[in-house]
Design a protein around this motif. Structure first.
Motif, PDB file in Angstrom:
ATOM      1  N   CYS A  10     -13.765  92.340  33.598  1.00 37.38           N
ATOM      2  CA  CYS A  10     -14.427  93.511  33.007  1.00 37.38           C
ATOM      3  C   CYS A  10     -14.025  93.661  31.544  1.00 37.38           C
ATOM      4  N   TYR A  11     -15.012  93.730  30.699  1.00 36.68           N
ATOM      5  CA  TYR A  11     -14.731  94.002  29.294  1.00 36.68           C
ATOM      6  C   TYR A  11     -15.627  95.146  28.853  1.00 36.68           C
ATOM      7  N   ASN A  12     -15.030  96.266  28.562  1.00 37.54           N
ATOM      8  CA  ASN A  12     -15.783  97.471  28.187  1.00 37.54           C
ATOM      9  C   ASN A  12     -16.881  97.803  29.189  1.00 37.54           C
ATOM     10  N   ASP A  47      -9.135  93.678  33.837  1.00 31.65           N
ATOM     11  CA  ASP A  47      -9.492  94.295  32.560  1.00 31.65           C
ATOM     12  C   ASP A  47      -9.118  93.342  31.427  1.00 31.65           C
ATOM     13  N   ASP A  48     -10.152  92.852  30.749  1.00 28.94           N
ATOM     14  CA  ASP A  48      -9.939  91.854  29.696  1.00 28.94           C
ATOM     15  C   ASP A  48      -9.759  92.548  28.342  1.00 28.94           C
ATOM     16  N   GLY A  49      -8.717  93.348  28.243  1.00 29.73           N
ATOM     17  CA  GLY A  49      -8.419  94.026  26.978  1.00 29.73           C
ATOM     18  C   GLY A  49      -9.542  94.937  26.487  1.00 29.73           C
ATOM     19  N   CYS A  77      -9.085  88.166  26.195  1.00 26.05           N
ATOM     20  CA  CYS A  77      -8.887  86.717  26.239  1.00 26.05           C
ATOM     21  C   CYS A  77     -10.194  85.979  26.476  1.00 26.05           C
ATOM     22  N   GLY A  78     -11.272  86.720  26.672  1.00 29.09           N
ATOM     23  CA  GLY A  78     -12.561  86.084  26.954  1.00 29.09           C
ATOM     24  C   GLY A  78     -12.822  85.990  28.446  1.00 29.09           C
ATOM     25  N   HIS A  79     -14.106  85.996  28.775  1.00 33.40           N
ATOM     26  CA  HIS A  79     -14.555  86.010  30.169  1.00 33.40           C
ATOM     27  C   HIS A  79     -13.883  84.941  31.043  1.00 33.40           C
ATOM     28  N   ASP A 101     -19.707  89.022  38.139  1.00 34.44           N
ATOM     29  CA  ASP A 101     -19.663  89.863  36.951  1.00 34.44           C
ATOM     30  C   ASP A 101     -19.633  91.330  37.340  1.00 34.44           C
ATOM     31  N   ALA A 102     -19.175  92.142  36.403  1.00 34.84           N
ATOM     32  CA  ALA A 102     -19.030  93.568  36.686  1.00 34.84           C
ATOM     33  C   ALA A 102     -20.369  94.308  36.643  1.00 34.84           C
ATOM     34  N   ASP A 103     -21.379  93.674  36.042  1.00 31.72           N
ATOM     35  CA  ASP A 103     -22.601  94.439  35.748  1.00 31.72           C
ATOM     36  C   ASP A 103     -23.620  94.492  36.875  1.00 31.72           C
ATOM     37  N   PHE A 138     -36.514  84.739  25.765  1.00 32.08           N
ATOM     38  CA  PHE A 138     -35.570  84.046  24.888  1.00 32.08           C
ATOM     39  C   PHE A 138     -34.376  83.532  25.686  1.00 32.08           C
ATOM     40  N   LYS A 139     -33.780  84.420  26.506  1.00 28.67           N
ATOM     41  CA  LYS A 139     -32.587  84.034  27.270  1.00 28.67           C
ATOM     42  C   LYS A 139     -32.940  82.917  28.255  1.00 28.67           C
ATOM     43  N   ARG A 140     -34.143  83.045  28.867  1.00 25.21           N
ATOM     44  CA  ARG A 140     -34.574  82.043  29.832  1.00 25.21           C
ATOM     45  C   ARG A 140     -34.730  80.689  29.144  1.00 25.21           C
ATOM     46  N   GLU A 202     -31.617  86.645  43.864  1.00 30.22           N
ATOM     47  CA  GLU A 202     -32.385  87.172  42.734  1.00 30.22           C
ATOM     48  C   GLU A 202     -31.417  87.797  41.754  1.00 30.22           C
ATOM     49  N   ARG A 203     -31.585  87.497  40.501  1.00 25.85           N
ATOM     50  CA  ARG A 203     -30.715  88.088  39.491  1.00 25.85           C
ATOM     51  C   ARG A 203     -31.328  89.414  39.036  1.00 25.85           C
ATOM     52  N   HIS A 204     -30.530  90.475  39.092  1.00 27.81           N
ATOM     53  CA  HIS A 204     -31.036  91.790  38.680  1.00 27.81           C
ATOM     54  C   HIS A 204     -30.836  92.009  37.182  1.00 27.81           C
ATOM     55  N   GLU A 205     -31.396  93.142  36.742  1.00 27.25           N
ATOM     56  CA  GLU A 205     -31.114  93.595  35.372  1.00 27.25           C
ATOM     57  C   GLU A 205     -29.672  94.083  35.363  1.00 27.25           C
ATOM     58  N   ARG A 206     -29.072  94.110  34.206  1.00 29.70           N
ATOM     59  CA  ARG A 206     -27.754  94.713  34.068  1.00 29.70           C
ATOM     60  C   ARG A 206     -27.853  96.165  34.539  1.00 29.70           C
ATOM     61  N   PHE A 207     -26.903  96.620  35.377  1.00 25.22           N
ATOM     62  CA  PHE A 207     -26.986  97.982  35.917  1.00 25.22           C
ATOM     63  C   PHE A 207     -26.834  99.017  34.806  1.00 25.22           C
ATOM     64  N   GLY A 209     -24.717  99.590  30.581  1.00 21.05           N
ATOM     65  CA  GLY A 209     -23.952  98.939  29.511  1.00 21.05           C
ATOM     66  C   GLY A 209     -24.755  97.797  28.935  1.00 21.05           C
ATOM     67  N   GLU A 210     -24.150  97.087  27.961  1.00 24.59           N
ATOM     68  CA  GLU A 210     -24.916  95.997  27.357  1.00 24.59           C
ATOM     69  C   GLU A 210     -24.209  94.656  27.495  1.00 24.59           C
ATOM     70  N   SER A 211     -24.982  93.591  27.285  1.00 28.40           N
ATOM     71  CA  SER A 211     -24.441  92.243  27.439  1.00 28.40           C
ATOM     72  C   SER A 211     -23.305  92.011  26.454  1.00 28.40           C
ATOM     73  N   LYS A 212     -22.250  91.346  26.952  1.00 25.92           N
ATOM     74  CA  LYS A 212     -21.128  91.003  26.076  1.00 25.92           C
ATOM     75  C   LYS A 212     -21.283  89.583  25.567  1.00 25.92           C
ATOM     76  N   TYR A 213     -22.450  89.004  25.802  1.00 26.55           N
ATOM     77  CA  TYR A 213     -22.709  87.648  25.342  1.00 26.55           C
ATOM     78  C   TYR A 213     -23.857  87.617  24.346  1.00 26.55           C
ATOM     79  N   PRO A 214     -23.622  88.003  23.105  1.00 31.79           N
ATOM     80  CA  PRO A 214     -24.676  87.877  22.100  1.00 31.79           C
ATOM     81  C   PRO A 214     -24.914  86.402  21.798  1.00 31.79           C
ATOM     82  N   LYS A 216     -24.445  84.484  19.365  1.00 32.99           N
ATOM     83  CA  LYS A 216     -23.358  83.732  18.741  1.00 32.99           C
ATOM     84  C   LYS A 216     -22.379  83.221  19.800  1.00 32.99           C
ATOM     85  N   LYS A 217     -22.014  84.120  20.739  1.00 32.66           N
ATOM     86  CA  LYS A 217     -21.075  83.738  21.793  1.00 32.66           C
ATOM     87  C   LYS A 217     -21.704  82.728  22.734  1.00 32.66           C
ATOM     88  N   MET A 218     -23.036  82.887  22.975  1.00 33.75           N
ATOM     89  CA  MET A 218     -23.734  81.982  23.872  1.00 33.75           C
ATOM     90  C   MET A 218     -23.697  80.556  23.317  1.00 33.75           C
TER      91      MET A 218
END
Ligand code: UDP
Ligand code: MG
Length: 314
Positions: A10-12, A47-49, A77-79, A101-103, A138-140, A202-207, A209-214, A216-218
């Motif tokens: 979990c991060y934020n 809890d990842d800081g 420390c990262g996911h 994942d937490a979401d 885009f993500k797909r 089936e993958r759901h929408e994030r419940f 909060g927002e994605s922690k993988y923008p 750049k990180k991807m």
């Protein structure tokens, strides 16, 4: 009866945590009722800081709920490292771990299927997405491109599988023998082997909060994945070097012949063109080699991958 731990980095994630805890505790309740898991089973939130109230929430949830326990890392420390911290801490307490994942994007309703496969003797059960309808185009697109490139580079990956998986204790014991600092868990699992199975969901929408993988990180994650598991880019460089060398011999012969026959009318465009082209190729190749050297540097230092600040285990 088997003890199952859920490990959730979990991060934020203060916005989703209460709901995630509720749903996972309900799952454990159901599993215990159906005789699929022991009442020693737990949900371990790592809890990842986080900079929000995530840890306070985990601590108070663990007081209220019998099934909730928690781990607080000393910093972000990262996911992948957070997940590893959870796996390494929980492995001695249970028979199998399901990471998610937490979401709540990963469908918790298929958990009994995971455990079914586990009881049939599978050591690793991969959660595989049926469709990516809830992802943006885009993500797909980028995700499919990523799996395609990985395949071309000879990396063994389970397509459309992220980090939703069940691992038996012995699979995690095997994972603990990997000393690498550059973690790419979904690539490491197929290397371990043992009997595996896929469970589709089936993958759901994030419940919330927002994605922690923008993006750049991807991209960083994808580059990490390739360079951690494949040396094909280095071989491509050798290939380019070979081809360029071959062409340069032809060009040299051409230049000599032109000179000797007195036709050496110098072409400005070809000169400028080749300088930029060769310069560009060289820089790119140096950069790719640099990526690997950077990795070797990190691996040689072999720094610890995480530090645990507080552990609430019961
Ligand atoms: N996460 C983490 N540390 C980080 C970034 C993310 O522990 O530095 C966790 C995050 O809380 C979530 C999981 O990793 O549980 C996946 O992140 P996210 O859902 O934001 O990624 P996406 O699903 O958008 O790829
Ligand atoms: Mg997510």
């Amino acid at each position: 009866m088997k003890t199952i731990y859920f490990v959730v980095p979990c991060y934020n994630e203060e916005a989703v945590l209460p709901e995630t805890a509720k749903q996972l505790c309900a799952q454990i309740d159901g599993l215990v009722r159906d005789g699929l898991a022991s009442s020693e089973s737990r949900v371990m939130f790592v809890d990842d800081g986080s900079r929000d109230r995530t840890w306070e929430l985990i601590a108070s949830l663990s007081e209220k709920e019998t099934y909730v326990c928690g781990l607080k890392l000393s910093r972000n420390c990262g996911h992948q490292n957070a997940l590893l911290a959870g796996l390494m801490t929980a492995k001695d307490l249970c028979d199998a771990i399901i990471s998610l994942d937490a979401d709540l994007q990963d469908d918790v309703e298929v958990i009994p299927e995971f455990i079914q496969k586990f009881s049939e003797g599978c050591d690793i059960v991969y959660g595989v997405r049926k469709s990516r309808a809830t992802d943006t185009t885009f993500k797909r697109g980028t995700a499919h491109g990523f799996y395609r490139v990985m395949q071309l580079m000879g990396v063994e990956l389970v397509s459309d599988h992220a980090d939703y998986r069940l691992m038996s204790r012995r699979a995690i014991e095997s994972l603990s023998q990997f000393r690498e600092v550059n973690l790419f868990l979904r690539g490491m699992m197929p290397v371990i082997g043992f009997k595996t199975a896929n469970v589709f969901y089936e993958r759901h929408e994030r419940f919330a909060g927002e994605s922690k993988y923008p993006l750049k990180k991807m991209i960083a994650f994808a580059v990490d994945g390739i360079t951690s598991f494949s040396t094909v880019p280095l071989r491509i460089i050798s290939g380019i070097g070979f081809v360029v060398f071959f062409i340069s011999i032809i060009v040299l012969i051409y230049a000599l012949v032109a000179k000797l026959t007195g036709n050496a009318l110098s072409g400005w465009a070809t000169t400028i063109g080749s300088i930029w082209l060769i310069g560009g190729i060289q820089l790119l190749c140096t950069g790719i080699c640099g990526e690997y050297i950077g990795k070797v540097y990190k691996e040689v230092k072999a720094r610890p991958r995480y530090f645990i600040d507080t552990a609430i285990i019961k």
